[in-house]
Scaffold this motif. Sequence first.
Motif, PDB file in Angstrom:
ATOM      1  N   LEU A 256      69.524  51.123  39.146  1.00 20.39           N
ATOM      2  CA  LEU A 256      68.263  51.346  39.849  1.00 20.39           C
ATOM      3  C   LEU A 256      68.507  51.419  41.356  1.00 20.39           C
ATOM      4  O   LEU A 256      67.887  52.240  42.062  1.00 20.39           O
ATOM      5  N   CYS A 257      69.395  50.589  41.869  1.00 20.77           N
ATOM      6  CA  CYS A 257      69.739  50.626  43.294  1.00 20.77           C
ATOM      7  C   CYS A 257      70.376  51.975  43.654  1.00 20.77           C
ATOM      8  O   CYS A 257      70.069  52.548  44.708  1.00 20.77           O
ATOM      9  N   PHE A 258      71.261  52.458  42.793  1.00 21.34           N
ATOM     10  CA  PHE A 258      71.903  53.756  43.054  1.00 21.34           C
ATOM     11  C   PHE A 258      70.852  54.853  43.132  1.00 21.34           C
ATOM     12  O   PHE A 258      70.898  55.713  44.013  1.00 21.34           O
ATOM     13  N   GLU A 259      69.892  54.792  42.194  1.00 23.08           N
ATOM     14  CA  GLU A 259      68.836  55.799  42.162  1.00 23.08           C
ATOM     15  C   GLU A 259      67.921  55.691  43.382  1.00 23.08           C
ATOM     16  O   GLU A 259      67.521  56.702  43.973  1.00 23.08           O
ATOM     17  N   ALA A 260      67.611  54.473  43.778  1.00 25.13           N
ATOM     18  CA  ALA A 260      66.655  54.249  44.866  1.00 25.13           C
ATOM     19  C   ALA A 260      67.225  54.594  46.232  1.00 25.13           C
ATOM     20  O   ALA A 260      66.533  55.172  47.084  1.00 25.13           O
TER      21      ALA A 260
END
Length: 407
Positions: A256-260
């Motif tokens: 999720l961090c990578f996506e955000a």
Amino acid sequence: MARVLVVITPAEGHVNPSLGLVTQLIDSGEEVVYVCVEEYRSRIEQTGALLITYPFPQDAFSHDPVLKPQEYNHPYQFIYMMVGGIIQRIIPEVFRVIGNQKFDYLIFDSLIGWGGTILAEKLGIPAVCSIASFAFVDPLGTGGGMNEQEMDTNTMELYEATMKITRELAQEYQVRLPAMEEIPAHTGRLKLVYTSRYFQPHAEKLDDRFIFTGPSIIPRQDAETFPFELLRERYPHTVYIAMGTILNKNLDFYRLCFEAFGDMPVNVVLSSGRYTDMEPLADQIPPNFIVMPYVAQLHMLQHTDVFITHAGMNSTSEALYYNVPLVMIPLTSDQPLVANRVQELGAGITLNKLNLSATDMREALLEVLSNPLYKQQACLIGESLRQSGGYKRAAEMIMSHMAVITK
């Protein structure tokens, strides 16, 4: 010179705040015997203390059904964890390993609660309570989410289970049986709180036995180096992500961090944890991310613009000490309380772990980065923490108090 017994719950967030205090006590001439577990030998012995160890599972706070972090919806859940998970296991071990040694005073961790009273009474010495989170004006879990039926069913079971263990311990050590609400109470001649009165919620309800000294900021001598020059070469802003040492193995959260943040013009430093297997995500790490199993947090925070955190008390205090605003995703235990206080004072934004999305995370980060009020409020809290005196004042207060009462 006094001989001091220190007994701290074997967890990062409880041991680390005590290290500066112990170092200063020893530098001031006290002799310190620190009872803990083998895992913390290196950093405890660096203070100059004599370490005495007892057996305790290294991953207990991650996997033990009684100790592993949870949301406390009723105070009895927290008290049962203290009695069944900590007091019952640790207090007999402390008595076993110290044998017949004599001490002048005791410093014990607040999570040991009534166990600290047992130690002090049986050893015949005064005690200081070391409080690694906020001082609890109300028990943890007060105002939680149990409905009446659940409380009727579960509360009685928790009460009976807790008091059964408590009665057995009181009988074994021939001490007074405490009431349920006395078990988690902050006892001791002094209560040392590693925060400021400004940051402490409802501080006006706490008497002058509560000594607020701010976080115990002491650089780790075993800290690894970090290539800070890489940050300066890339982008002007740096975001640091760390979710603590117990709950840092959630690969879905890292995705999720990578996506955000993967396409944002910021440096993102992610501390994944020494025991987290990041191999499944190796080919998904965005180019603006630096992912490392361990980052020297005190050093990193001095190069950080926004800290994304689980809102553990240690991490939050360290960030604010260095004027870093936060995006917080509280997971368990006292983390919601800490996050609420930061948001209440305007130094960060709290996100709900249950419906977390990449969009929410991105918007929160952009808001904290772009709105100078968050930084201003972080600086205000940070100044209150720095002015509280730290471990040097803590040691001075303890030693002067004990010198008077032990004459």
